[in-house]
Design a protein around this motif. Structure first.
Motif, mmCIF file in Angstrom:
data_model
loop_
_atom_site.group_PDB
_atom_site.id
_atom_site.type_symbol
_atom_site.label_atom_id
_atom_site.label_comp_id
_atom_site.label_asym_id
_atom_site.label_seq_id
_atom_site.Cartn_x
_atom_site.Cartn_y
_atom_site.Cartn_z
ATOM 1 N N ARG A 184 0.810 -1.197 0.000
ATOM 2 C CA ARG A 184 0.000 0.000 0.000
ATOM 3 C C ARG A 184 0.847 1.251 0.000
ATOM 4 N NH1 ARG A 184 -4.599 0.359 -2.274
ATOM 5 N NH2 ARG A 184 -6.331 -0.502 -1.113
ATOM 6 N N HIS A 185 0.670 2.040 -0.988
ATOM 7 C CA HIS A 185 1.366 3.295 -1.106
ATOM 8 C C HIS A 185 0.344 4.275 -1.631
ATOM 9 C CE1 HIS A 185 5.164 5.345 -1.209
ATOM 10 N NE2 HIS A 185 5.630 4.275 -0.627
ATOM 11 N N TRP A 186 0.580 5.553 -1.477
ATOM 12 C CA TRP A 186 -0.421 6.518 -1.944
ATOM 13 C C TRP A 186 -0.824 6.268 -3.389
ATOM 14 C CZ3 TRP A 186 -3.700 9.022 0.742
ATOM 15 C CH2 TRP A 186 -3.381 9.454 2.031
ATOM 16 N N TYR A 201 -3.696 4.129 -4.360
ATOM 17 C CA TYR A 201 -5.054 4.565 -4.012
ATOM 18 C C TYR A 201 -5.740 5.324 -5.135
ATOM 19 C CZ TYR A 201 -4.160 3.419 0.900
ATOM 20 O OH TYR A 201 -3.884 2.778 2.073
ATOM 21 N N PRO A 255 0.184 4.299 4.413
ATOM 22 C CA PRO A 255 0.515 5.663 3.981
ATOM 23 C C PRO A 255 0.101 6.677 5.044
ATOM 24 C CG PRO A 255 -0.742 4.485 2.300
ATOM 25 C CD PRO A 255 -0.830 3.677 3.551
ATOM 26 N N ILE A 256 0.794 7.797 5.041
ATOM 27 C CA ILE A 256 0.576 8.817 6.075
ATOM 28 C C ILE A 256 0.042 10.089 5.446
ATOM 29 C CG2 ILE A 256 1.737 10.274 7.798
ATOM 30 C CD1 ILE A 256 3.822 8.040 8.107
ATOM 31 N N SER A 310 10.301 7.999 0.020
ATOM 32 C CA SER A 310 9.657 7.046 -0.897
ATOM 33 C C SER A 310 8.232 7.443 -1.282
ATOM 34 C CB SER A 310 9.628 5.671 -0.239
ATOM 35 O OG SER A 310 8.768 5.709 0.890
ATOM 36 N N GLY A 311 7.790 8.622 -0.887
ATOM 37 C CA GLY A 311 6.434 9.036 -1.272
ATOM 38 C C GLY A 311 5.340 8.468 -0.390
ATOM 39 N N GLN A 312 5.685 8.062 0.842
ATOM 40 C CA GLN A 312 4.646 7.472 1.689
ATOM 41 C C GLN A 312 3.829 8.537 2.429
ATOM 42 O OE1 GLN A 312 7.876 5.752 4.662
ATOM 43 N NE2 GLN A 312 5.865 5.330 5.532
#
Lengths: 461, 461
Positions: A67-69, A72, B266-267, B292-294
């Motif tokens: 799961r990474h942005w 989504y 993801p945050i 890493s784009g999280q």
């Protein structure tokens, strides 16, 4: 996602190629990667769950978060814009593109200089610029001014009947989120601009199109569809309808209000183009004839003054306006206070009235040029009606040449078109031409070029 | 809805009381009205269907449409604001109300005069005011400027990584509509400001609160909840947290990024208060540490410059930003071009830096006054931590006096409070005090008055 070749990866990661081969084998065997016949390797799975890799003894090697942005982007309840709309949205920012269907005023018709003077005047006449949140319904001075504007359109409203919103589109969003149940159905003219956006559909609301005749939407079809689809409201754009440019007749307006009252169908009236009459003033709005609160009216400055200001308004009963204001507060805490300030001064100073007179002059000239070009160059390939206001000419092609192909060919020639299927899946032979955006020179070039493209393709009339 | 008495109705409608009695009998017999044992009469049905009344011969008397705009106020998928939040929203506009919990800068702290000068400067320095739609991501000059601002916060971004939005609240709306599935769960600090609004809940998204300790949210609880609730993202406000004022420690930030990377969570980082440090600069944001784009980062001008401008921004990967921009275009066609112009000039002119220095001075004084008042008047009835930035002091009452009662008593005394249950149902002994909004004089009066109210009620400590 396709992976780089083993050779490139080995170089990038500074390891032996055999290490890459071993790693890839393991990842292919666990299903993370997959090879293809051409020798390439791609990432195979982007799933919900995490992925954990184990070695041959069953010990955990690595836990691999999927799961990474970016993963989504396909989720979310809101539909993406139609691909064709996304293409149009992007192409609109390509320099020198001739935008022959755009539903906006040309930048040359926007009162940018007057607005700059207004900036100076505001700076010297007010002590401060409002930087706090405005009231939930919007700035009181602006709402008072809007009531005066509405009065000129025959609509009686007090400031508590008016909600300031960020354009008509937001009005529809608020209504769909605040007043309608999921799965409910709204009726609307067919074709309609609402088909080209997802304001209602993304809230799970269905659209059912009512056919039109020369006087506006057909009442008999309306009552039948209301019953058949258990529709909860009618959206209508009775004056200079988008995309057909039509005006609902006096008689049809009277009858529509009567019938909607009888069958209990509230009306959402889109008055965006009402001020843009060119030949004579249109019949008064449905809202002006409404004595019982059955009509909710939406107005905007986007089609006459400035789309960038993002100022529109809703007129309705206090109870409905309060509910919508509550949703508005939850959505974006109100519209820009600076935009509201500008809009107030714009209306209050009389600049608006002066601007509208000039604007009508310009639009009259543009419309006449477009009609002349149609008569000269399109008379054998299409039919159309002469609009008496607004921005649009709804052109019906005589032949069977597929318009999406014309769209692409026109794009290659630097011309952006709004084809009929955007507004009604069945309108595959229609184009929405706009005389508001492109320059007269561009119109002349584009209309000739298009006629040529159509003739080369051997349009079968 | 309860009807007036027969006598009152007869007088109002100027008919005999016997006529009213007969009419009511008929309406009761058809189920439209219903009587109650106390002798009152109320409207019984507000149904979907139309209602037709017939006379004794079976002829139609009247067809009664039930559906009117007002009937839709209870429909709609969007939750209304919490009743307490609605009360607070309304009371905020009552003159002379002391707003002791408001999460905004006092109007006296907003740079209204500087902004007026900026108005003049813009009017004389630019040829025109932008009145067209801006690009889908927002004005390019503003996005470039925001990248420079982000750089100062340690965040690397190019203009294609930035989406201009109408405040942080809209950022959450876009994320919930554009990136999340219905029924998904997001984790967040408990307590959290997000509990007091419905940005996510109205899109059918669930919240699961992660307990906090003195360093920030607890990692062990986070991982447990992630698994238990299949959570899809973490919302966090690590710096000057709303409502507790806490700052997540350096160590916790490092660990959080590591763990979220491992478990694939993801945050969404809320950086609204980050610039409002008072004693020393806070640890750098999560986004600044993200390689890493999280992390998706949300910033805003609402807490530092102007809530009325409605300018915020999201920083993320191009793909995510593009999807959100598409939803934004469908929601309101972009933020006000005039607000974007003002924001650009504000940041670019250096006004922002100068303003922030002054603002920190003022907030330091206000915070110290509030802490002093707490020490003097509340030391025996409550505990609290000294905040090092932001707007808030999270006060825990020692006794068991119900705070919703204090809320009402305070309201009667002209003081508006934000009680803990707004931010966490379990925080029934907490208050969010804000030193940003009320004047120092008001703070002094209100803190004394509240202490008095609490003592009169015999607070049991």
């Amino acid at each position: 996602m396709k992976l780089p070749s083993q050779r490139v990866l080995a170089k990038q990661l500074d390891v032996n190629r055999s290490t890459i081969v071993a790693a890839m084998d393991r990842l292919v065997s666990t299903g993370v990667l997959e090879g293809n016949s051409g020798g390439g390797t791609r990432v195979a799975v982007v799933g919900e769950e995490e992925l954990t890799l184990y070695d041959s003894q069953g010990d955990q090697l690595v836990s691999f978060p999927r799961r990474h942005w970016n993963g989504y982007v396909e989720d979310g309840i809101h539909y993406p814009n139609l691909p064709l709309v996304q293409t149009i949205n992007k192409m609109e920012f390509v320099p020198h593109m001739i935008r022959l269907g755009t539903g906006e005023l040309s930048p040359s018709l926007l009162p940018e200089h007057t607005m700059r003077h207004l900036f100076s005047e505001i700076a010297s006449s007010v002590d401060t610029v409002p930087l706090s949140y405005e009231e939930p319904l919007g700035s009181l001075q602006l709402r008072r001014q809007l009531c005066l504007e509405m009065e000129q359109r025959g609509i009686n409203a007090s400031p508590s009947n008016v909600l300031v919103v960020s354009g008509a589109l937001q009005a529809f969003q608020l209504i769909s989120a605040g007043l309608l149940e999921r799965q409910s159905t709204i009726l609307l003219e067919k074709p309609s601009y609402l088909y080209s956006i997802h304001a209602f559909q993304s809230a799970g609301i269905r659209l059912a199109g009512v056919p039109m005749d020369s006087e506006g939407l057909q009442i008999s079809a309306l009552t039948r569809l209301k019953q058949l689809r258990q529709a909860v409201l009618l959206y209508t754009n009775p004056t200079y309808h988008n995309p057909t440019g039509m005006v609902m007749s006096e008689a049809r307006r009277t009858r529509l209000l009567q019938v909607c009252g009888q069958i209990g169908l509230p009306i959402l009236e889109d008055g965006a183009y009402e001020e843009l009459w060119l030949d004579h003033q249109p019949p008064t709005s449905l809202k002006a004839r409404d004595t019982s609160g059955q009509v909710l009216y939406v107005g905007t400055l986007s089609k006459t003054v400035s789309p960038g200001l993002r100022i529109g308004w809703i007129v309705g009963s206090e109870r409905v306006i309060e509910r919508l204001a509550d949703i508005k507060m939850q959505t974006d805490y109100g519209s820009s206070s600076v935009s509201q300030l500008m809009a107030y001064h714009w209306l209050q100073s009389g600049s608006h009235q002066r601007h509208m007179e000039q604007l009508r002059e310009h639009l009259r000239v543009r419309r006449d040029v477009m009609l002349e070009l149609l008569s000269q160059e399109w008379h054998d390939i299409a039919t159309w009606q002469q609009p008496t206001g607004g921005f649009y000419i709804w052109v019906t092609m005589k032949g069977t040449f597929p318009l999406h192909k014309l769209f692409e060919q026109a794009l290659s020639a630097g011309i952006l078109l709004n084809i009929g299927t955007l507004y009604d899946r069945g309108s595959s032979r229609q184009l929405r031409l706009s005389y508001a955006y492109a320059s007269i020179k561009e119109m002349k070039f584009a209309m000739g070029k298009l006629a040529q493209l159509i003739r080369i393709q051997g349009w079968k009339s």
